[in-house]
Design a protein around this motif. Structure first.
Motif, PDB file in Angstrom:
ATOM      1  N   GLY A 157       0.828  -1.207   0.000  1.00 39.04           N
ATOM      2  CA  GLY A 157       0.000   0.000   0.000  1.00 39.04           C
ATOM      3  C   GLY A 157       0.859   1.252   0.000  1.00 39.04           C
ATOM      4  N   GLY A 158       1.925   1.232   0.781  1.00 39.59           N
ATOM      5  CA  GLY A 158       2.796   2.394   0.868  1.00 39.59           C
ATOM      6  C   GLY A 158       3.498   2.686  -0.440  1.00 39.59           C
ATOM      7  N   VAL A 159       4.036   1.630  -1.044  1.00 40.48           N
ATOM      8  CA  VAL A 159       4.792   1.824  -2.286  1.00 40.48           C
ATOM      9  C   VAL A 159       3.873   2.305  -3.407  1.00 40.48           C
ATOM     10  CG1 VAL A 159       6.178   0.676  -4.035  1.00 40.48           C
ATOM     11  CG2 VAL A 159       6.527   0.130  -1.626  1.00 40.48           C
ATOM     12  N   VAL A 160       2.692   1.720  -3.492  1.00 40.96           N
ATOM     13  CA  VAL A 160       1.755   2.098  -4.553  1.00 40.96           C
ATOM     14  C   VAL A 160       1.415   3.591  -4.445  1.00 40.96           C
ATOM     15  CG1 VAL A 160      -0.629   1.825  -5.341  1.00 40.96           C
ATOM     16  CG2 VAL A 160       0.799  -0.179  -4.930  1.00 40.96           C
ATOM     17  N   VAL A 161       1.122   4.042  -3.255  1.00 36.93           N
ATOM     18  CA  VAL A 161       0.775   5.441  -3.051  1.00 36.93           C
ATOM     19  C   VAL A 161       1.968   6.351  -3.346  1.00 36.93           C
ATOM     20  CG1 VAL A 161       0.274   7.143  -1.272  1.00 36.93           C
ATOM     21  CG2 VAL A 161      -1.112   5.103  -1.463  1.00 36.93           C
ATOM     22  N   LEU A 162       3.131   5.878  -2.912  1.00 40.75           N
ATOM     23  CA  LEU A 162       4.339   6.665  -3.150  1.00 40.75           C
ATOM     24  C   LEU A 162       4.555   6.870  -4.655  1.00 40.75           C
ATOM     25  CD1 LEU A 162       6.408   7.904  -1.273  1.00 40.75           C
ATOM     26  CD2 LEU A 162       7.803   5.840  -1.514  1.00 40.75           C
ATOM     27  N   ALA A 163       4.453   5.781  -5.404  1.00 37.41           N
ATOM     28  CA  ALA A 163       4.624   5.884  -6.852  1.00 37.41           C
ATOM     29  C   ALA A 163       3.574   6.825  -7.426  1.00 37.41           C
ATOM     30  CB  ALA A 163       4.509   4.494  -7.480  1.00 37.41           C
ATOM     31  N   SER A 189       5.822  14.603 -12.745  1.00 38.86           N
ATOM     32  CA  SER A 189       6.035  14.073 -14.087  1.00 38.86           C
ATOM     33  C   SER A 189       5.889  15.120 -15.177  1.00 38.86           C
ATOM     34  CB  SER A 189       5.080  12.901 -14.348  1.00 38.86           C
ATOM     35  OG  SER A 189       3.762  13.312 -14.143  1.00 38.86           O
ATOM     36  N   GLY A 190       5.625  16.359 -14.781  1.00 39.58           N
ATOM     37  CA  GLY A 190       5.554  17.412 -15.790  1.00 39.58           C
ATOM     38  C   GLY A 190       4.505  17.126 -16.844  1.00 39.58           C
ATOM     39  N   SER A 191       4.742  17.613 -18.051  1.00 39.04           N
ATOM     40  CA  SER A 191       3.716  17.408 -19.068  1.00 39.04           C
ATOM     41  C   SER A 191       4.263  16.737 -20.309  1.00 39.04           C
ATOM     42  CB  SER A 191       3.083  18.751 -19.445  1.00 39.04           C
ATOM     43  OG  SER A 191       4.116  19.646 -19.819  1.00 39.04           O
ATOM     44  N   THR A 192       5.592  16.645 -20.404  1.00 33.86           N
ATOM     45  CA  THR A 192       6.155  16.008 -21.586  1.00 33.86           C
ATOM     46  C   THR A 192       6.439  14.544 -21.309  1.00 33.86           C
ATOM     47  OG1 THR A 192       8.447  16.418 -20.978  1.00 33.86           O
ATOM     48  CG2 THR A 192       7.301  18.174 -22.159  1.00 33.86           C
ATOM     49  N   THR A 193       6.597  13.811 -22.390  1.00 36.56           N
ATOM     50  CA  THR A 193       6.896  12.399 -22.246  1.00 36.56           C
ATOM     51  C   THR A 193       8.241  12.201 -21.545  1.00 36.56           C
ATOM     52  OG1 THR A 193       5.646  11.883 -24.225  1.00 36.56           O
ATOM     53  CG2 THR A 193       7.253  10.248 -23.501  1.00 36.56           C
ATOM     54  N   GLY A 194       9.193  13.033 -21.899  1.00 35.84           N
ATOM     55  CA  GLY A 194      10.520  12.909 -21.308  1.00 35.84           C
ATOM     56  C   GLY A 194      10.481  13.073 -19.806  1.00 35.84           C
ATOM     57  N   SER A 195       9.866  14.135 -19.333  1.00 36.73           N
ATOM     58  CA  SER A 195       9.803  14.368 -17.895  1.00 36.73           C
ATOM     59  C   SER A 195       8.982  13.265 -17.218  1.00 36.73           C
ATOM     60  CB  SER A 195       9.190  15.739 -17.614  1.00 36.73           C
ATOM     61  OG  SER A 195       7.841  15.770 -18.059  1.00 36.73           O
ATOM     62  N   GLY A 196       7.973  12.783 -17.949  1.00 33.56           N
ATOM     63  CA  GLY A 196       7.158  11.695 -17.400  1.00 33.56           C
ATOM     64  C   GLY A 196       7.972  10.437 -17.213  1.00 33.56           C
ATOM     65  N   LEU A 197       8.830  10.150 -18.192  1.00 33.47           N
ATOM     66  CA  LEU A 197       9.656   8.952 -18.095  1.00 33.47           C
ATOM     67  C   LEU A 197      10.596   9.040 -16.894  1.00 33.47           C
ATOM     68  CD1 LEU A 197      10.553   8.111 -21.792  1.00 33.47           C
ATOM     69  CD2 LEU A 197       9.237   6.734 -20.176  1.00 33.47           C
ATOM     70  N   VAL A 198      11.136  10.249 -16.683  1.00 36.49           N
ATOM     71  CA  VAL A 198      12.010  10.447 -15.525  1.00 36.49           C
ATOM     72  C   VAL A 198      11.229  10.152 -14.246  1.00 36.49           C
ATOM     73  CG1 VAL A 198      13.295  12.142 -14.190  1.00 36.49           C
ATOM     74  CG2 VAL A 198      13.508  12.092 -16.686  1.00 36.49           C
ATOM     75  N   ALA A 199      10.007  10.676 -14.171  1.00 36.36           N
ATOM     76  CA  ALA A 199       9.194  10.471 -12.969  1.00 36.36           C
ATOM     77  C   ALA A 199       8.910   8.989 -12.762  1.00 36.36           C
ATOM     78  CB  ALA A 199       7.892  11.253 -13.072  1.00 36.36           C
ATOM     79  N   VAL A 200       8.632   8.274 -13.865  1.00 33.84           N
ATOM     80  CA  VAL A 200       8.372   6.836 -13.748  1.00 33.84           C
ATOM     81  C   VAL A 200       9.616   6.142 -13.189  1.00 33.84           C
ATOM     82  CG1 VAL A 200       8.007   4.714 -15.047  1.00 33.84           C
ATOM     83  CG2 VAL A 200       6.606   6.723 -15.534  1.00 33.84           C
ATOM     84  N   ALA A 201      10.780   6.539 -13.716  1.00 30.14           N
ATOM     85  CA  ALA A 201      12.019   5.925 -13.236  1.00 30.14           C
ATOM     86  C   ALA A 201      12.211   6.199 -11.755  1.00 30.14           C
ATOM     87  CB  ALA A 201      13.204   6.464 -14.034  1.00 30.14           C
ATOM     88  N   VAL A 202      11.921   7.464 -11.354  1.00 25.96           N
ATOM     89  CA  VAL A 202      12.068   7.812  -9.936  1.00 25.96           C
ATOM     90  C   VAL A 202      11.112   6.973  -9.088  1.00 25.96           C
ATOM     91  CG1 VAL A 202      11.722   9.635  -8.230  1.00 25.96           C
ATOM     92  CG2 VAL A 202      12.899  10.142 -10.380  1.00 25.96           C
ATOM     93  N   ALA A 203       9.881   6.811  -9.574  1.00 22.08           N
ATOM     94  CA  ALA A 203       8.889   6.034  -8.827  1.00 22.08           C
ATOM     95  C   ALA A 203       9.355   4.589  -8.651  1.00 22.08           C
ATOM     96  CB  ALA A 203       7.536   6.067  -9.547  1.00 22.08           C
ATOM     97  N   LEU A 204       9.886   4.019  -9.746  1.00 18.30           N
ATOM     98  CA  LEU A 204      10.354   2.629  -9.662  1.00 18.30           C
ATOM     99  C   LEU A 204      11.537   2.514  -8.702  1.00 18.30           C
ATOM    100  CD1 LEU A 204      10.093   1.404 -13.370  1.00 18.30           C
ATOM    101  CD2 LEU A 204       8.403   1.292 -11.534  1.00 18.30           C
ATOM    102  N   LEU A 205      12.421   3.510  -8.766  1.00 16.84           N
ATOM    103  CA  LEU A 205      13.561   3.495  -7.844  1.00 16.84           C
ATOM    104  C   LEU A 205      13.092   3.583  -6.397  1.00 16.84           C
ATOM    105  CD1 LEU A 205      16.302   5.674  -9.575  1.00 16.84           C
ATOM    106  CD2 LEU A 205      16.397   3.239  -8.960  1.00 16.84           C
ATOM    107  N   ALA A 206      12.065   4.425  -6.182  1.00 19.93           N
ATOM    108  CA  ALA A 206      11.527   4.556  -4.820  1.00 19.93           C
ATOM    109  C   ALA A 206      11.005   3.197  -4.338  1.00 19.93           C
ATOM    110  CB  ALA A 206      10.414   5.593  -4.797  1.00 19.93           C
ATOM    111  N   GLY A 207      10.316   2.494  -5.242  1.00 17.88           N
ATOM    112  CA  GLY A 207       9.806   1.171  -4.883  1.00 17.88           C
ATOM    113  C   GLY A 207      10.932   0.219  -4.513  1.00 17.88           C
TER     114      GLY A 207
END
Lengths: 347, 502
Positions: A70-76, A84-102
């Motif tokens: 539950g914690g990790v899901v919410v964190l991501a 994640s901003g609005s561009t695909t590039g910034s979004g990809l960075v955010a996804v990577a950060v989320a996965l790293l957080a997990g």
């Protein structure tokens, strides 16, 4: 007859039967079930549950327990919604950060459980609460937005035919099959079955445990990404119900809490059961208030049927047992490397 | 002649218990060397230390002249030491092949099932286990096959030093084992053979080290000593306790518990009678069915066949409650897991089975609880100051006293004591003897008492039953018993005194 019983005692088979029955009911209860849009919708709903359930199955089979889902899901979720901003590039960075957080949360769980020998429930309860706290710091109130490639991107179809969610689910199935066939997979089953014997067989159990929690953390974060694709926004508060459903999926899938037995395929089907059930009840016009009641009942029923068939199926546990009671080693084993030891059968 | 393994000054303590004290011996390369000792002599700790699972507190080990301190089992294996464990380290949910090849399972991250299966097939074939399908789950194998698999697995690592911990314990016949050992014999292979079966040791081993209470008694050439000497070394004169002799009344009272033709997992036809006013001892090595017999009588395990009569009436004891209702109280071996309720006070641990005495109308009353427990504490010689303490904080001996007090508070007439004096100090042992004496002195109570310390059995019991392979193979009057005679009987070396009266 005994073949049927054995099949039923094999959790995934039972879950699959339940899934088929429900899907048929669902099909007849609504006219547009078999459209691509509807199927995509169903898969989208199932995907986050499927990914998280795959991760949890690893932990459960290894003999552990993981409440940090539950914690990790919410964190991501909040990371994506705020960063994640609005561009695909910034979004990809955010996804990577989320996965790293997990993975970071998984690593913390792993260190605590594998190396510091904290009980898995306590350790992961702690990280769950911490993650929830961090989520509130990152995003104090619901809202935010995500770039298009996440939502609707991850909810859509490739080329108008192939739902992304289906790919994700297939990825989970393939991952599980690969793990099952890998050395790591054998270690997980060995560890969950009997940690002491695993050590005596030369397996570095602490290392295996650590990797299990690490990988599970990654999968929970991925699940959070898919969940965010559905909500298209962040919510630092909601996740408890999701976590309960993940556990339900694993239980319906027939994995044995306590370790040593289980299959992510079962859990994935279990996730399917829960989602189809939701849809079916909705299509039948049952108020959503009742969904929880029925989901819970199906869970209990599935586990019960599994148990009953198991008690009829021939089980090796009953064949024989060692003549010496383990734990009565010379000089004793007061350090507690045994977990309870093998006493004379209690039946 | 080179030395394959040399130990010097090896000691290992667990808390207050010394498992190994200053152990030193040498094993010649290429020989088969036996480690002999009673239960609790320290054999398994020694094995675990050599196998890399325990680190000795002090002392050093040398392997073929080089310093040897393995950090893990894998480490030991790389140095050419592999072990077949007594408690079997097979994983029940994995296949035969997977178990054989753990932890490597082939090169690369993936398991090569087909290659493993065929390699396993060859290995099994080589050691006379071709009837085992490599893809079979180990859980479905009979115990003897599991034991053989455990041994083959250890052998398959082509060790220079092979540790076999009670390898024959689960084998119906030792022929297979003898063949295997002959087959793998090489000049550079040394075998450490742990067993309590002297005839096997005579067949297989040239030299032997005898352990007692964690110390080396002697290292001898097997041909130089006869059985009696070895038994004397194993048993020794266990220091001082249990010296008092019982009167020679033998089975005078009415039957308290009569057991007839009991069968179970490890029990193969057990028949005996416990009389009122009697302390009936049980002598046995580990795993000869005595544990299950106790647990059946206590309602913790079920018998597959046989009858139990309590006070002359047939009794179905299908739960611990049922046993308690008939006045039978069981003190289990594992104090930690089956006896105490950790985290609760000593007093609560004592009164848990007799809460009726500790309160009124379903509510506990501290004062009544305390006054009810004081008397029982006195009976077991437990100092009152412990009553309010958390039971975890007590020493093993005092925990044992509290558990005995619980049985007394439940008003049980018949006590089943499973090795209550193991790991407790001499003083507590005395208290336990006194308690047993008092319980039977009125001619109403009775005690069935298993102990791994044969000396105390001979000192305290009216009669002693010897269990071997799930049967009572001998019954000895307490006053006629000696440690040597019991040892001989429980290791299956004599069929003497077979008149098992009922």
């Amino acid at each position: 007859m005994s073949a049927v019983r054995r099949a039923l005692s094999h959790g995934s088979v039972l879950a699959f039967l339940i899934l088929v029955v429900m899907y048929v009911v669902y099909m007849y209860s609504s006219i547009d079930v078999l459209t691509l849009g509807n199927a995509t919708d169903l898969l989208n709903n199932a995907a986050p549950l499927v990914i998280a359930a795959t991760g949890l199955t690893l932990v459960i089979v290894s003999g552990g327990f993981d409440l940090s889902i539950g914690g990790v899901v919410v964190l991501a979720n909040v990371i994506l919604a705020t960063h994640s901003g609005s561009t695909t590039g910034s979004g990809l960075v955010a996804v990577a950060v989320a996965l790293l957080a997990g993975m970071l949360v998984g690593a913390i769980n792993g260190v605590l459980i594998a190396y510091l020998r904290v009980q898995s429930i306590a350790a992961t309860l702690g990280t769950f609460i911490m993650c929830s706290g961090v989520a509130l710091v990152v995003m104090p109130s619901p809202g935010g937005s995500v770039p298009d490639f996440i939502s609707p991107g991850l909810n859509s179809t490739l080329g108008g035919r192939l739902p992304v969610a289906l790919l994700v689910i297939a990825g989970c199935v393939l991952t599980w099959i690969a793990i099952k066939r890998s050395r790591f997979g054998v270690y997980i089953f060995a560890l969950g079955s009997d940690e002491r014997s695993a050590v005596q067989s030369g397996i570095r159990t602490a290392n295996v445990k650590f990797r299990v929690y690490l990988f599970a953390g990654l999968l929970y974060a991925l699940s959070g990404v898919m969940l965010t694709a559905q909500t298209a926004s962040g919510d630092p508060n909601g996740s408890a119900l999701f976590m309960v459903l993940v556990f339900a999926a694993v239980a319906i899938g027939g994995s044995r809490f306590g370790g040593g037995h289980g299959s992510a395929l079962g859990s994935i089907i279990g996730a399917g059961v829960l989602v189809v059930l939701q849809k079916m009840l909705f299509a039948l016009g049952v108020s959503t208030f009742y969904t929880g009641i029925v989901q819970g009942a199906v869970l209990v029923l599935a586990v019960l049927i599994g148990l009953v068939s198991l008690s009829f199926a021939p089980s090796g546990d009953d064949l024989e047992q060692p003549p010496s009671t383990r734990g009565s080693n010379d000089g004793g084993d007061p350090v507690g490397t045994t977990t309870g030891g093998g006493h004379v059968h209690e039946r | 002649m080179t030395t394959a393994l040399a130990l010097s000054g090896v000691s290992k303590r667990y808390g207050a218990t010394a498992a190994l004290t200053d152990v030193a011996f040498q094993v010649a390369e290429g020989s088969t060397h036996a480690i002999i000792g009673e239960n609790g002599a320290g054999k398994s700790t020694l094995i675990r230390a050599i196998a890399g699972l325990e680190t000795p507190d002090t002392g050093s080990m040398q392997l073929r002249g080089a310093d040897y301190r393995p950090a893990s089992l894998g480490d030991a294996r790389r140095r050419g030491v592999s072990t077949a464990f007594q408690d079997l380290s097979l994983l029940p949910n994995l296949t035969v092949a997977e178990n054989l090849f753990l932890p490597r399972l082939g090169s690369g991250p993936f398991v090569r099932r087909r290659a493993n299966a065929s390699a396993a097939g060859e290995l099994l074939e080589q050691y006379g286990l071709s009837h085992l399908r490599p893809t079979r789950e180990v859980v479905t194998l009979p115990l003897a096959d599991k034991q053989k698999l455990e041994i083959v697995r250890a052998v398959s690592h082509s060790p220079k030093l092979l540790l076999l911990d009670e390898p024959s314990a689960a084998l119906p016949d030792v022929e297979w084992l003898y063949r295997l050992l002959a087959q793998i014999r090489r000049p550079d292979l040394t075998v450490l053979y742990i067993s309590h079966r002297l005839n096997e040791i005579r067949d297989l081993c040239s030299s032997a080290t005898v352990l007692r209470n964690g110390r080396v008694v002697d290292t001898v050439q097997v041909t130089d000593v006869d059985d009696a000497v070895v038994f004397a070394m194993m048993g020794g004169a266990s220091e001082g306790h249990g010296a008092q002799r019982r009167s020679d009344r033998v089975a005078t009272g009415r039957p308290a518990i009569a057991v007839r033709n009991l069968h179970g997992h490890t029990v193969a036809d057990v028949t005996f009678t416990l009389h009122r006013g009697e302390i009936l001892g049980v002598a046995a090595l580990d795993g000869q069915g005595q544990a299950e017999t106790f647990r059946i009588l206590a309602g913790v395990a079920r018998a597959s066949e046989g009858t139990v009569e309590v006070d002359g009436r047939p009794a179905t004891i299908n739960a611990p409650r049922a046993a308690l209702r008939r006045g039978i109280s069981f003190v289990a071996e594992e104090r930690k897991t089956e006896g105490i309720l950790p985290g609760m006070s000593t007093m609560a641990n004592m009164t848990i089975g007799a809460l009726g005495k500790a309160g009124r109308g379903g509510l506990l009353q501290r004062r009544r609880e305390r006054s009810a427990s004081l008397g029982s504490a006195d009976q077991v010689d437990l100092s009152h100051r412990y009553l309010g303490m958390d039971i975890d904080a007590l020493s093993g001996g005092n925990q044992q006293k509290a558990i005995l007090a619980r049985s007394l508070m439940q008003g049980s007439k018949y006590l089943l004591l499973y090795d209550p004096s193991r790991g407790v100090d001499v003083g507590t042992k005395g208290t336990i003897y006194d308690l047993m004496e008092r319980l039977v002195s009125d001619g109403e109570g009775a005690v069935l008492w298993y102990s791994t310390d044969l000396a105390e059995l001979t000192g305290v019991c009216d009669r002693i039953l010897c269990f071997y392979k799930g049967k009572v193979i001998a019954e000895v009057p307490g006053r006629d018993s000696t440690v040597e005679s019991l040892l001989t009987a429980i290791t299956g070396h004599t069929e003497a005194q077979r008149d098992v009266s009922v």
